[in-house]
Design a protein around this motif. Structure first.
Motif, PDB file in Angstrom:
ATOM      1  N   TYR A   1       0.845  -0.923  -0.007  1.00 61.35           N
ATOM      2  CA  TYR A   1      -0.108  -0.091   0.078  1.00 61.35           C
ATOM      3  C   TYR A   1       0.809   1.013  -0.140  1.00 61.35           C
ATOM      4  O   TYR A   1       0.439   2.622   0.046  1.00 61.35           O
ATOM      5  N   CYS A   2       2.349   1.461  -0.524  1.00 57.23           N
ATOM      6  CA  CYS A   2       2.263   2.219   0.161  1.00 57.23           C
ATOM      7  C   CYS A   2       2.317   3.527  -1.077  1.00 57.23           C
ATOM      8  O   CYS A   2       2.014   2.876  -1.944  1.00 57.23           O
ATOM      9  N   HIS A   3       2.654   4.687  -0.219  1.00 50.64           N
ATOM     10  CA  HIS A   3       2.128   5.792  -0.811  1.00 50.64           C
ATOM     11  C   HIS A   3       3.125   6.848  -1.776  1.00 50.64           C
ATOM     12  O   HIS A   3       2.700   7.898  -1.977  1.00 50.64           O
TER      13      HIS A   3
ATOM     14  N   SER B   1      11.667  11.329   8.305  1.00 48.79           N
ATOM     15  CA  SER B   1      10.617   9.963   7.683  1.00 48.79           C
ATOM     16  C   SER B   1      11.298   9.615   6.148  1.00 48.79           C
ATOM     17  O   SER B   1      12.385   9.851   5.367  1.00 48.79           O
ATOM     18  N   GLY B   2      10.578   8.754   5.134  1.00 51.05           N
ATOM     19  CA  GLY B   2      10.985   8.206   4.081  1.00 51.05           C
ATOM     20  C   GLY B   2       9.725   7.830   3.207  1.00 51.05           C
ATOM     21  O   GLY B   2       9.193   8.083   3.114  1.00 51.05           O
ATOM     22  N   GLY B   3      10.581   7.073   2.089  1.00 55.63           N
ATOM     23  CA  GLY B   3      12.079   5.688   2.576  1.00 55.63           C
ATOM     24  C   GLY B   3      12.161   5.846   3.872  1.00 55.63           C
ATOM     25  O   GLY B   3      11.214   5.718   4.710  1.00 55.63           O
TER      26      GLY B   3
ATOM     27  N   ILE C   1       3.627  -0.590  13.064  1.00 56.43           N
ATOM     28  CA  ILE C   1       3.754  -2.221  12.106  1.00 56.43           C
ATOM     29  C   ILE C   1       2.678  -2.996  11.671  1.00 56.43           C
ATOM     30  O   ILE C   1       1.575  -2.878  11.663  1.00 56.43           O
ATOM     31  N   LYS C   2       3.141  -3.250  10.645  1.00 56.62           N
ATOM     32  CA  LYS C   2       2.139  -3.208   9.640  1.00 56.62           C
ATOM     33  C   LYS C   2       1.341  -5.228   9.754  1.00 56.62           C
ATOM     34  O   LYS C   2       0.690  -4.699   9.147  1.00 56.62           O
ATOM     35  N   GLU C   3       2.232  -5.679  10.249  1.00 50.50           N
ATOM     36  CA  GLU C   3       1.737  -7.152  10.513  1.00 50.50           C
ATOM     37  C   GLU C   3       2.506  -7.917  11.746  1.00 50.50           C
ATOM     38  O   GLU C   3       3.470  -8.011  11.877  1.00 50.50           O
TER      39      GLU C   3
HETATM   40  S1  SF4 Z   1       8.484   1.039   4.991  1.00 48.86           S
HETATM   41 FE1  SF4 Z   1       8.891   1.314   2.737  1.00 48.86          FE
HETATM   42  S2  SF4 Z   1       8.361   0.301   1.267  1.00 48.86           S
HETATM   43 FE2  SF4 Z   1       6.495   0.919   3.391  1.00 48.86          FE
HETATM   44  S3  SF4 Z   1       5.216   2.169   3.215  1.00 48.86           S
HETATM   45 FE3  SF4 Z   1       7.354   3.176   4.369  1.00 48.86          FE
HETATM   46  S4  SF4 Z   1       8.098   3.859   2.374  1.00 48.86           S
HETATM   47 FE4  SF4 Z   1       6.891   2.659   1.876  1.00 48.86          FE
END
Ligand code: SF4
Length: 251
Positions: free
Chosen positions: A41-43, A81-83, A136-138
Motif C-alpha cells: 500500500y506504499c504511497h 521520514s522516508g523511505g 507495525i504493519k503485521e
Molecule cells: S516502509 Fe517503505 S515501502 Fe513501506 S510504506 Fe514506508 S516507504 Fe513505503
C-alpha cells in the motif's frame, strides 16, 4: 549517551515544510531516499530507490528546517521520514544531535526494517530521538513478508529496544480491508503494545489508494486495485480488537 560520528551527506528525497500529522505539533518533514520494504500500500514508492533527488549535510538540512522555526511552537520540530530513515542512521543521528544542540525537538518516522541493536549509529540515532513513530504493519512474520517483502523481527525488536531504553513511541497501523484487519492479529498487536513501556499513542491509519497512480507511473503493478478505504465501523472494530492501549482516533 553514545557518541555521534560525523557521517557522509544525507540522501534526500524531498522536504515538506508544514507537516501536522508526523509527530507532535507542526513539523519540518524530511523524506530520506531508500527503503528496504516494498509495502503493497506504499504511497511513496518514489522514495524506494537509494538514489536521492539531492544530497545535503546535516548542517544544510537543519538550516533549511530552521527557516520555519517560528511556526513550530513549543511542541513542533523536525521529523525524519522516508523511505526508511534508519537506513541512513549515521547521518540521521548527526542531524538529530545538531537539532538538540539548538533546542529543536526530533521525531523519527520508521518501519524499522533495518534496525539492529548492535549498531552504534542506530543507538546514537535513537538516543537523539524524542519520539519514535513506529509502523507495525503485521505481527505474523510470514504475513509481514507477504505484505512488505521482509519479515518483522527487526521491527518488533526496535519496539522492545525503545521500550527498554526509556524512549517515547507512537505506534501506527495502516488498516487495509481484507489485508491488515484480521481481529486475532490485531488482538496480538494490542498485547504486544501493552507489553511495552513508553507508548504514548496508538493510531490506526485508514488505507487509501492515493499512491496507486505513482506505482503506475513508475511501471509497477499495484496489487490493491479495487480495495476501498475502510469504513468508520471497520476502524471502530479494529480499535476494539486491539483493546486497551493509548489511542488517537483518526477523524
Ligand atoms: S516502509 Fe517503505 S515501502 Fe513501506 S510504506 Fe514506508 S516507504 Fe513505503
Amino acid at each position: 549517551m553514545p557518541q555521534v560520528a560525523l557521517s557522509a551527506k544525507g540522501r534526500i528525497h524531498s522536504y515538506e515544510t508544514f507537516a501536522a500529522a508526523d509527530g507532535p505539533g507542526v513539523r519540518f518533514l524530511v523524506f530520506l531516499s531508500g527503503c528496504p520494504f516494498r509495502c503493497r500500500y506504499c504511497h511513496n514508492p518514489d522514495t524506494w530507490a537509494a538514489e536521492p533527488a539531492f544530497e545535503a549535510s546535516a548542517e544544510e538540512v537543519l538550516a533549511a528546517a530552521s527557516r520555519y522555526r517560528e511556526y513550530w511552537g513549543a511542541e513542533g520540530g523536525l521529523t525524519l521520514s522516508g523511505g526508511e530513515p534508519m537506513a541512513q542512521a549515521g547521518f540521521a543521528a548527526e542531524l538529530f544531535s545538531l537539532a538538540h544542540e539548538q533546542g529543536i525537538g526530533t521525531c523519527l518516522d520508521t518501519a524499522a526494517g533495518v534496525f539492529r541493536r548492535d549498531d552504534a549509529d542506530m543507538a546514537s540515532l535513537l538516543a537523539e530521538t524524542d519520539t519514535v513513530i513506529l509502523d507495525i504493519k503485521e505481527m505474523d512474520p510470514s504475513r509481514h513478508k507477504a505484505l512488505t517483502g521482509a519479515e518483522n523481527a527487526s521491527v518488533l525488536d526496535c519496539a522492545r529496544y525503545v521500550s527498554e531504553n526509556g524512549g517515547k513511541m507512537w505506534i501506527r497501523r495502516v488498516l487495509v480491508p481484507g489485508v491488515t484487519d484480521n481481529p486475532e492479529e490485531l488482538a496480538e498487536l494490542g498485547r504486544f503494545i501493552r507489553s511495552l513501556r513508553g507508548v504514548e499513542r496508538f493510531e490506526i491509519l485508514p488505507y487509501h489508494s492515493f499512491g496507486a497512480e505513482k506505482w503506475k507511473r513508475l511501471g509497477l503493478v499495484y496489487s490493491l486495485d479495487g480495495v476501498e478505504a475502510p469504513s468508520q465501523a471497520a476502524l471502530d472494530r479494529a480499535y476494539a480488537a486491539v483493546g486497551d492501549v493509548p489511542r488517537r482516533r483518526q477523524k
